[in-house]
Write a protein that holds these residues in place. Structure first.
Motif, PDB file in Angstrom:
ATOM      1  N   GLY A   2       0.805  -1.214   0.000  1.00  0.00           N
ATOM      2  CA  GLY A   2       0.000   0.000   0.000  1.00  0.00           C
ATOM      3  C   GLY A   2       0.841   1.270   0.000  1.00  0.00           C
ATOM      4  N   LYS A   3       0.169   2.373  -0.310  1.00  0.00           N
ATOM      5  CA  LYS A   3       0.827   3.680  -0.388  1.00  0.00           C
ATOM      6  C   LYS A   3       1.479   4.068   0.945  1.00  0.00           C
ATOM      7  N   LYS A   4       0.750   3.846   2.054  1.00  0.00           N
ATOM      8  CA  LYS A   4       1.293   4.213   3.370  1.00  0.00           C
ATOM      9  C   LYS A   4       2.565   3.428   3.693  1.00  0.00           C
ATOM     10  N   VAL A   5       2.564   2.158   3.336  1.00  0.00           N
ATOM     11  CA  VAL A   5       3.729   1.308   3.605  1.00  0.00           C
ATOM     12  C   VAL A   5       4.913   1.760   2.758  1.00  0.00           C
ATOM     13  N   THR A   6       4.660   2.033   1.496  1.00  0.00           N
ATOM     14  CA  THR A   6       5.724   2.518   0.607  1.00  0.00           C
ATOM     15  C   THR A   6       6.319   3.815   1.145  1.00  0.00           C
ATOM     16  N   GLU A   7       5.463   4.752   1.564  1.00  0.00           N
ATOM     17  CA  GLU A   7       5.940   6.023   2.116  1.00  0.00           C
ATOM     18  C   GLU A   7       6.722   5.807   3.409  1.00  0.00           C
ATOM     19  N   ALA A   8       6.262   4.872   4.230  1.00  0.00           N
ATOM     20  CA  ALA A   8       6.956   4.585   5.491  1.00  0.00           C
ATOM     21  C   ALA A   8       8.347   4.010   5.220  1.00  0.00           C
ATOM     22  N   LEU A   9       8.453   3.101   4.263  1.00  0.00           N
ATOM     23  CA  LEU A   9       9.751   2.519   3.927  1.00  0.00           C
ATOM     24  C   LEU A   9      10.692   3.582   3.352  1.00  0.00           C
ATOM     25  N   GLN A  10      10.155   4.512   2.577  1.00  0.00           N
ATOM     26  CA  GLN A  10      10.965   5.615   2.053  1.00  0.00           C
ATOM     27  C   GLN A  10      11.462   6.505   3.189  1.00  0.00           C
ATOM     28  N   LYS A  11      10.610   6.719   4.181  1.00  0.00           N
ATOM     29  CA  LYS A  11      10.999   7.543   5.333  1.00  0.00           C
ATOM     30  C   LYS A  11      12.124   6.859   6.112  1.00  0.00           C
ATOM     31  N   LEU A  12      12.036   5.550   6.298  1.00  0.00           N
ATOM     32  CA  LEU A  12      13.104   4.798   6.965  1.00  0.00           C
ATOM     33  C   LEU A  12      14.422   4.986   6.216  1.00  0.00           C
ATOM     34  N   LYS A  13      14.376   4.790   4.899  1.00  0.00           N
ATOM     35  CA  LYS A  13      15.577   4.911   4.074  1.00  0.00           C
ATOM     36  C   LYS A  13      16.139   6.336   4.159  1.00  0.00           C
ATOM     37  N   ASN A  61      11.395  -1.775  16.939  1.00  0.00           N
ATOM     38  CA  ASN A  61      10.934  -1.275  15.647  1.00  0.00           C
ATOM     39  C   ASN A  61       9.667  -0.439  15.795  1.00  0.00           C
ATOM     40  N   LEU A  62       8.771  -0.824  16.668  1.00  0.00           N
ATOM     41  CA  LEU A  62       7.565  -0.023  16.897  1.00  0.00           C
ATOM     42  C   LEU A  62       7.938   1.376  17.389  1.00  0.00           C
ATOM     43  N   HIS A  63       8.886   1.443  18.299  1.00  0.00           N
ATOM     44  CA  HIS A  63       9.308   2.744  18.824  1.00  0.00           C
ATOM     45  C   HIS A  63      10.084   3.545  17.774  1.00  0.00           C
ATOM     46  N   LEU A  64      10.855   2.873  16.938  1.00  0.00           N
ATOM     47  CA  LEU A  64      11.518   3.553  15.835  1.00  0.00           C
ATOM     48  C   LEU A  64      10.475   4.153  14.889  1.00  0.00           C
ATOM     49  N   PHE A  65       9.481   3.359  14.515  1.00  0.00           N
ATOM     50  CA  PHE A  65       8.421   3.842  13.626  1.00  0.00           C
ATOM     51  C   PHE A  65       7.681   5.027  14.254  1.00  0.00           C
ATOM     52  N   HIS A  66       7.468   4.961  15.549  1.00  0.00           N
ATOM     53  CA  HIS A  66       6.796   6.061  16.251  1.00  0.00           C
ATOM     54  C   HIS A  66       7.675   7.312  16.260  1.00  0.00           C
ATOM     55  N   ASP A  67       8.948   7.146  16.575  1.00  0.00           N
ATOM     56  CA  ASP A  67       9.874   8.285  16.617  1.00  0.00           C
ATOM     57  C   ASP A  67      10.007   8.970  15.262  1.00  0.00           C
ATOM     58  N   LEU A  68       9.879   8.207  14.184  1.00  0.00           N
ATOM     59  CA  LEU A  68       9.996   8.765  12.828  1.00  0.00           C
ATOM     60  C   LEU A  68       8.666   9.316  12.309  1.00  0.00           C
ATOM     61  N   GLY A  69       7.602   9.191  13.109  1.00  0.00           N
ATOM     62  CA  GLY A  69       6.307   9.713  12.689  1.00  0.00           C
ATOM     63  C   GLY A  69       5.557   8.800  11.734  1.00  0.00           C
ATOM     64  N   ILE A  70       5.916   7.536  11.703  1.00  0.00           N
ATOM     65  CA  ILE A  70       5.231   6.558  10.857  1.00  0.00           C
ATOM     66  C   ILE A  70       4.013   6.001  11.590  1.00  0.00           C
ATOM     67  N   LEU A  71       4.173   5.756  12.887  1.00  0.00           N
ATOM     68  CA  LEU A  71       3.085   5.243  13.717  1.00  0.00           C
ATOM     69  C   LEU A  71       2.680   6.280  14.761  1.00  0.00           C
ATOM     70  N   GLU A  72       1.423   6.234  15.160  1.00  0.00           N
ATOM     71  CA  GLU A  72       0.917   6.991  16.303  1.00  0.00           C
ATOM     72  C   GLU A  72       0.834   6.015  17.469  1.00  0.00           C
ATOM     73  N   ALA A  73       0.862   6.533  18.682  1.00  0.00           N
ATOM     74  CA  ALA A  73       0.772   5.664  19.863  1.00  0.00           C
ATOM     75  C   ALA A  73      -0.234   6.235  20.844  1.00  0.00           C
ATOM     76  N   THR A  74      -0.833   5.332  21.604  1.00  0.00           N
ATOM     77  CA  THR A  74      -1.705   5.704  22.700  1.00  0.00           C
ATOM     78  C   THR A  74      -1.604   4.606  23.749  1.00  0.00           C
ATOM     79  N   GLU A  75      -2.184   4.842  24.891  1.00  0.00           N
ATOM     80  CA  GLU A  75      -2.196   3.824  25.937  1.00  0.00           C
ATOM     81  C   GLU A  75      -3.627   3.416  26.209  1.00  0.00           C
ATOM     82  N   LEU A  76      -3.883   2.125  26.110  1.00  0.00           N
ATOM     83  CA  LEU A  76      -5.200   1.555  26.394  1.00  0.00           C
ATOM     84  C   LEU A  76      -5.031   0.454  27.427  1.00  0.00           C
TER      85      LEU A  76
END
Length: 140
Positions: A2-13, A61-76
């Motif tokens: 998907g588009k979001k995944v492609t953009e996320a991988l580009q952001k990592l790179k 990896n979840l925290h890396l994705f969050h730090d790079l603005g790829i993922l949002e986080a909340t506490e439930l």
């Protein structure tokens, strides 16, 4: 992919991180689900393809994705949950189901009212979330 995944991988790179199949699969997991998920959910999904994948690898990896603005986080329920970051540029907040983690956007922002009460206080950022149980989860 998907588009979001492609953009996320580009952001990592762009930030100097390696592309790996594990990272792509983790991002695909979030790209295919519209809601918050836990590290345990990701591990359950990943263990079918990557036997013995460690919880630490997933959490890092979840925290890396969050730090790079790829993922949002909340506490439930006392546990950190993650979801793919919204791709909208307009300001909004979320209604979150405590059972399944699905979200719905709320365009109303209470900050205009709150700022009036906090004269002299510099607000740098805010996050507004409403927690409840969605209709589907109430029906089961």
């Amino acid at each position: 992919m998907g588009k979001k995944v492609t953009e996320a991988l580009q952001k990592l790179k762009h930030h100097g991180y390696k592309y790996t199949d594990k990272r792509e699969d983790m991002l695909e997991f979030f790209g295919n689900y519209d809601g918050y998920r836990t590290a345990s959910d990701v591990q359950e999904f990943m263990k079918e393809r990557y036997d013995g994948i460690s919880f630490d690898t997933i959490y890092r990896n979840l925290h890396l994705f969050h730090d790079l603005g790829i993922l949002e986080a909340t506490e439930l329920n006392g546990e950190k949950h993650f979801r793919m970051k919204c791709d909208t540029s307009k300001h909004h907040h979320h209604l979150i189901c405590k059972e399944c983690g699905k979200t719905r956007e709320i365009e109303l922002c209470p900050m205009e009212y709150i700022e009036k009460e906090l004269k002299g206080f510099r607000i740098d950022d805010h996050k507004f979330e409403i927690y409840g149980v969605c209709y589907d989860c109430q029906s089961t």
